[in-house]
Design an enzyme around this catalytic site. Sequence first.
Site, PDB file in Angstrom:
ATOM      1  CB  CYS A   2      27.751  56.878 -27.005  1.00  0.00           C
ATOM      2  SG  CYS A   2      26.730  58.305 -27.387  1.00  0.00           S
ATOM      3  NE  ARG A  27      28.922  51.493 -22.172  1.00  0.00           N
ATOM      4  CZ  ARG A  27      29.913  52.292 -21.776  1.00  0.00           C
ATOM      5  NH1 ARG A  27      30.170  53.404 -22.417  1.00  0.00           N
ATOM      6  NH2 ARG A  27      30.660  51.970 -20.764  1.00  0.00           N
ATOM      7  CD1 TRP A  74      20.588  58.560 -23.733  1.00  0.00           C
ATOM      8  CD2 TRP A  74      22.058  60.227 -23.452  1.00  0.00           C
ATOM      9  NE1 TRP A  74      20.029  59.479 -22.867  1.00  0.00           N
ATOM     10  CE2 TRP A  74      20.905  60.514 -22.677  1.00  0.00           C
ATOM     11  CE3 TRP A  74      23.107  61.138 -23.430  1.00  0.00           C
ATOM     12  CZ2 TRP A  74      20.787  61.659 -21.902  1.00  0.00           C
ATOM     13  CZ3 TRP A  74      22.987  62.292 -22.655  1.00  0.00           C
ATOM     14  CH2 TRP A  74      21.834  62.533 -21.894  1.00  0.00           C
ATOM     15  CG  ASN A 100      31.084  57.332 -24.860  1.00  0.00           C
ATOM     16  OD1 ASN A 100      30.180  58.113 -24.600  1.00  0.00           O
ATOM     17  ND2 ASN A 100      31.594  56.496 -23.975  1.00  0.00           N
ATOM     18  N   GLY A 101      31.259  60.693 -25.802  1.00  0.00           N
ATOM     19  CA  GLY A 101      31.803  61.817 -25.041  1.00  0.00           C
ATOM     20  C   GLY A 101      31.351  63.132 -25.636  1.00  0.00           C
ATOM     21  CD  GLU A 498      15.339  54.932  -6.412  1.00  0.00           C
ATOM     22  OE1 GLU A 498      15.876  56.017  -6.647  1.00  0.00           O
ATOM     23  OE2 GLU A 498      15.399  53.969  -7.206  1.00  0.00           O
ATOM     24  CE  LYS A 502      13.877  53.518 -10.435  1.00  0.00           C
ATOM     25  NZ  LYS A 502      15.115  53.733  -9.744  1.00  0.00           N
ATOM     26  CD  GLU A 505      14.218  55.774 -13.576  1.00  0.00           C
ATOM     27  OE1 GLU A 505      15.111  56.095 -14.351  1.00  0.00           O
ATOM     28  OE2 GLU A 505      14.438  55.289 -12.455  1.00  0.00           O
ATOM     29  CG  HIS A 521       8.138  74.673   4.972  1.00  0.00           C
ATOM     30  ND1 HIS A 521       8.007  75.738   5.820  1.00  0.00           N
ATOM     31  CD2 HIS A 521       8.360  73.589   5.757  1.00  0.00           C
ATOM     32  CE1 HIS A 521       8.169  75.333   7.069  1.00  0.00           C
ATOM     33  NE2 HIS A 521       8.381  74.022   7.060  1.00  0.00           N
ATOM     34  CE  LYS A 620      21.189  49.574 -15.337  1.00  0.00           C
ATOM     35  NZ  LYS A 620      20.129  49.872 -14.366  1.00  0.00           N
TER      36      LYS A 620
HETATM   37  C1  F6R Z   1      17.476  55.532 -12.124  1.00  0.00           C
HETATM   38  C2  F6R Z   1      18.850  55.297 -12.526  1.00  0.00           C
HETATM   39  C3  F6R Z   1      19.787  56.448 -12.568  1.00  0.00           C
HETATM   40  C4  F6R Z   1      21.171  56.025 -12.080  1.00  0.00           C
HETATM   41  C5  F6R Z   1      22.174  57.161 -12.277  1.00  0.00           C
HETATM   42  C6  F6R Z   1      23.547  56.798 -11.743  1.00  0.00           C
HETATM   43  O1  F6R Z   1      16.731  54.371 -12.157  1.00  0.00           O
HETATM   44  O2  F6R Z   1      19.223  54.203 -12.841  1.00  0.00           O
HETATM   45  O3  F6R Z   1      19.313  57.532 -11.829  1.00  0.00           O
HETATM   46  O4  F6R Z   1      21.078  55.685 -10.732  1.00  0.00           O
HETATM   47  O5  F6R Z   1      22.280  57.448 -13.643  1.00  0.00           O
HETATM   48  O6  F6R Z   1      24.050  55.665 -12.389  1.00  0.00           O
HETATM   49  P1  F6R Z   1      25.233  54.835 -11.767  1.00  0.00           P
HETATM   50  O7  F6R Z   1      24.732  54.229 -10.491  1.00  0.00           O
HETATM   51  O8  F6R Z   1      25.592  53.820 -12.792  1.00  0.00           O
HETATM   52  O9  F6R Z   1      26.338  55.804 -11.484  1.00  0.00           O
END
Ligand code: F6R
Length: 625
Positions: A2, A27, A74, A100-101, A498, A502, A505, A521, A620
């Site tokens: 947010c 956000r 969000w 926000n929160g 990772e 990727k 998402e 396992h 993000k």
């Molecule tokens: C995946 C991604 C998220 C962030 C996670 C932590 O592509 O971007 O998994 O890595 O939300 O975010 P930060 O690094 O901003 O604490």
Amino acid sequence: MCGIVGYLGPLNAAPVLLSELKCLEYRGYDSAGVAVIENGRLCVMKAAGKLSNLENLLATQHPTAKVGIGHTRWATHGVPNDTNAHPHIDSTGTIAVVHNGIIENFEELKEDLINKGYAFSSDTDSEVIAHLISYELSKGGEMLDVILRSLKQLVGAYALGIVSQEHPDRIYAVNHHYSLSVGLGQDESFLASDSMAVRQYTNRVVRLEQSEIAEITTQGVRLFTFDGTEVKRSPIAMDSSPYVIDKCGHKHFLHKEIHEQPLVLRQTLTKYLRHPNHPIDFSVGDVDPEANDGTAYGVHLTDEEIKGLNHINVFACGTAYHASMVGKILLEELVGIPVAVDIASEIRGRKLLVNESTLAIAVSQSGETADTLAALKEAKSKGAYTMGITNRADSHLAQITPNLIVTECGIEVSVAATKTYVAQLASFYLLAIYLAEKRGTISADKAREMKMQLNSIPTMVEQILAREEEIKETSIKYADAHDVVFIGRGLNFPTALEGALKLKELSYIHASGYAAGELKHGPIAVLDQNVPVITVLMPGTVYEKTLSNAQEARARNAKMIVVAVDGDEQAAKTFDSVLSIPPIDELFSPLTTIVPLQLLSYFISDYLGKDVDQPRNLAKSVTVE
Ligand code: F6R
């Protein structure tokens, strides 16, 4: 998550709010809205979905108000729709709130207010704040006192923007465990969750500290603590160069950011490492100290403090957690100190065993992730030294630790992290070599050789990017999969995690990463001819064992894909498709093995027509716990 914005001044507020919101869409993009005071009346416009929907709505309304607040959401409580979109108003329609929160006791407050006759229209926790202020106002008092009385009843962490029809000359802003900045212009003021959003208008900024309320007018800002005591704080000057947010000819920001990785690695490495013959220097600032932006920069642990460390705890989420898993192996290998890596949200409610000899490191691209900040604060409260690795020198993280490594990525616009991941990895390599040299656990020759190897990585990443057409061709062959399994061992187990993150998402294809040895396992049960298995297979200590695990998958008829180095004949024989990369020392391989996997996810996502830069349900910056 947010974003909150505000404006008052001579300009039409709505377009200014919109341009601030554009900087904060990262956000959350479930809905957006503004509340302005137009001809003495509070007027709210909001729309579910992306900010462009609000933009279209505003284009039909042409508000000319000079004061307003805005929000990009969000969703936490209540589905993303017009009703649950912020701003929320009280029953009299004269007070609007953006939030926000999370208000943890909202159900109790809501029930109480309903019993008092207040009618709620949304499913959010946020609406309760507007009604609560309205109720407190009915008891009398100045607006500032009314808000302060209301805040005393809220439990949780929050940032708020508040406007009232009765006071069109001001905006109130509240910060309780979040970030909020007030931008000061000539006879105009701005409010934003992220100072980046006001930078297009002014570089004079006042940041709200924890548990502060701001009364903002066109002439400036007055700050108060929650007990009503006024606090004096001078504005700080931010770097005034505007951020360039441009795809620069790429189809998506994600593609641009994947291609920026050689540059980002060079910038991050050369910032702290001038020459392989020189020691790594973390004392260098990431901002011009003249800019007086108030944030910490550099690492300030003394040699004695470094020698006295006996444990390292790393906290992070998502992609940053995967980078931290690589960091653990590097730190243990080179520095010889036990390292624990935790998903930051898992620290809550657990006994955190840190002490005065612990270095606690929070890794966060945004520097705003609530879980990560909470974990670091807890370690700090128990006496640990603290450090941050972030891409934002102006973040909340930068304010709570005196030791900061700042990655040189520029803004990462795409929601999926790519360039910041490799820069976090690079930071861990630098930190491990730095601490190892200080503690004498590696020789000067070994350190020099490692620094030279690090410096060769950006060119290798360039060589991989030059192969993207081949990678695209291979990727699209697997775009119809419903489940994909990624496996790797040792330093490349995090690469498998990772890679899987990727893919899910970006393409919404279900994907899981496993330690290759764990496959047998349990997870091997999901394999059949429809499930592609992507193996990260690097020459070195775990090559043979990883290959055996891949053979086990092949024996179950899985489709076999591998990330392997050029000239690996065994890989060419065993796998259906090879994503090849230039030969690299196993120790440094996570810096390059991830690149073909980022591209694979990108190409599949684009091929499937997904929203590459803003995947569904994500944000993000994740500022709720
Ligand atoms: C995946 C991604 C998220 C962030 C996670 C932590 O592509 O971007 O998994 O890595 O939300 O975010 P930060 O690094 O901003 O604490």
